[in-house]
Motif scaffolding. Structure first.
Motif, PDB file in Angstrom:
ATOM      1  N   THR A   1       0.833  -1.205   0.000  1.00 17.15           N
ATOM      2  CA  THR A   1       0.000   0.000   0.000  1.00 17.15           C
ATOM      3  C   THR A   1       0.867   1.255   0.000  1.00 17.15           C
ATOM      4  N   LYS A   2       0.524   2.180  -0.867  1.00 19.63           N
ATOM      5  CA  LYS A   2       1.151   3.498  -0.896  1.00 19.63           C
ATOM      6  C   LYS A   2       0.055   4.550  -0.947  1.00 19.63           C
ATOM      7  N   THR A   3       0.402   5.756  -0.520  1.00 18.78           N
ATOM      8  CA  THR A   3      -0.506   6.883  -0.697  1.00 18.78           C
ATOM      9  C   THR A   3       0.178   7.909  -1.589  1.00 18.78           C
TER      10      THR A   3
ATOM     11  N   HIS B   1       0.272  11.495  -2.957  1.00 14.30           N
ATOM     12  CA  HIS B   1      -0.170  12.829  -2.557  1.00 14.30           C
ATOM     13  C   HIS B   1       0.136  13.850  -3.659  1.00 14.30           C
TER      14      HIS B   1
ATOM     15  N   SER C   1      -4.988  13.238  -1.903  1.00 21.16           N
ATOM     16  CA  SER C   1      -4.263  12.024  -1.515  1.00 21.16           C
ATOM     17  C   SER C   1      -5.084  10.799  -1.890  1.00 21.16           C
TER      18      SER C   1
ATOM     19  N   THR D   1      -4.993   6.668  -1.607  1.00 18.41           N
ATOM     20  CA  THR D   1      -4.374   5.455  -1.084  1.00 18.41           C
ATOM     21  C   THR D   1      -4.547   4.344  -2.104  1.00 18.41           C
TER      22      THR D   1
ATOM     23  N   ARG E   1      -3.877   0.375  -3.285  1.00 19.07           N
ATOM     24  CA  ARG E   1      -3.652  -1.012  -2.894  1.00 19.07           C
ATOM     25  C   ARG E   1      -3.444  -1.860  -4.145  1.00 19.07           C
TER      26      ARG E   1
ATOM     27  N   GLU F   1       2.870   2.691   3.084  1.00 21.48           N
ATOM     28  CA  GLU F   1       2.066   2.392   4.260  1.00 21.48           C
ATOM     29  C   GLU F   1       2.128   0.921   4.665  1.00 21.48           C
TER      30      GLU F   1
END
Length: 256
Positions: free
Chosen positions: A148-150, A152, A186, A188, A190, A208
């Motif tokens: 998982t990354k966010t 931005h 932002s 998120t 997956r 994350e």
């Protein structure tokens, strides 16, 4: 709103903000840890050891990154990027060209798009790692593969960084400047999620999960029926005034 149709994409691709999209590729990656183990040993890989440890600890980890036990490496805070994935089309990324790159190029071409460069970039990072605050000279189809990354960015990039300022590299820094969180956009991401990242739009990415892997299809000089994106017009104008810099590698402002 997630963009799922070709008409929606054609309407939205030229102007920020970034947007989710859903492009189906018939391709399955190897597990992220296997990709990491293979790619960390390649001479063209770029990586940065992060964290609050003292300088000597980071230097020791940097020296050992390619050879240390994998189970130890994945506990270190780091970010890694590889810009030349064609090196792995015969092994690590077998069939990627046939199952991802050719279908996507064909899809774009059939709908009136042209480009000067279209190539994949791989990113790997561990929990807590963040990219630099930067902008790219290319549009990116960001594809989250593992973890998982966010991602931005800003709802209105012009409010925070003009296209002209982005062209000359005023964006780059380890952290984004102070800003109103309400201005932030932002997303998120997956496994399986995708996002369109606009050229010359400032952004930063946080990890994350314990290990995260994404691949970005980077589009240099993307154009639809003679029209470039709104912000890329500033890049073209700059190159007109500075012809010695024109047609340099589109990734020259990418930070990892």
């Amino acid at each position: 709103m997630t963009i799922t149709t070709r008409d929606d994409f054609t309407r939205r691709w030229r102007q920020p903000p970034n947007f989710p999209l859903d492009v189906r590729f018939d391709y399955t990656f190897l597990p992220a840890v296997d990709v990491l183990d293979h790619i960390r040993q390649d001479e063209e890989v770029r990586f940065t050891i992060l964290g609050d440890d003292d300088w000597q600890a980071r230097m020791d980890r940097t020296a050992a990154f390619r050879t240390a036990p994998l189970e130890e490496v994945v506990t270190w805070p780091f970010r890694l990027v590889h810009f030349n994935l064609s090196r792995f089309y015969d092994d690590l990324l077998s069939d990627f060209q046939d199952e991802v790159m050719i279908p996507w190029r064909t899809h774009l071409s059939a709908r009136g798009f042209t480009w000067q460069r279209l190539a994949p970039i791989l990113f790997l990072s561990t929990e807590g790692a963040s990219s630099t605050y930067h902008n790219d000279n290319s549009h990116g189809l960001v594809w989250q593969v593992h973890g998982t990354k966010t991602f931005h960015s800003y709802l209105d990039p012009d409010k925070h960084l003009s296209a002209d300022a982005a062209v000359i590299g005023e964006t780059t820094g380890e952290e984004p400047p102070e800003h109103d969180v309400a201005d932030r956009h932002s997303v998120t991401m997956r496994p399986g999620d995708q996002l369109w990242s606009h050229a010359l739009a400032p952004h930063w990415v946080t990890t994350e999960s314990e290990l995260a892997m994404s691949v970005t299809l980077s589009h240099g000089g993307l154009c639809h029926q003679g029209l470039f994106s709104e912000r890329e017009l500033a890049l073209r104008a700059y190159w007109d005034k500075n012809p010695s810099e024109a047609w340099m590698h589109d990734l020259r402002n990418v930070r990892y």
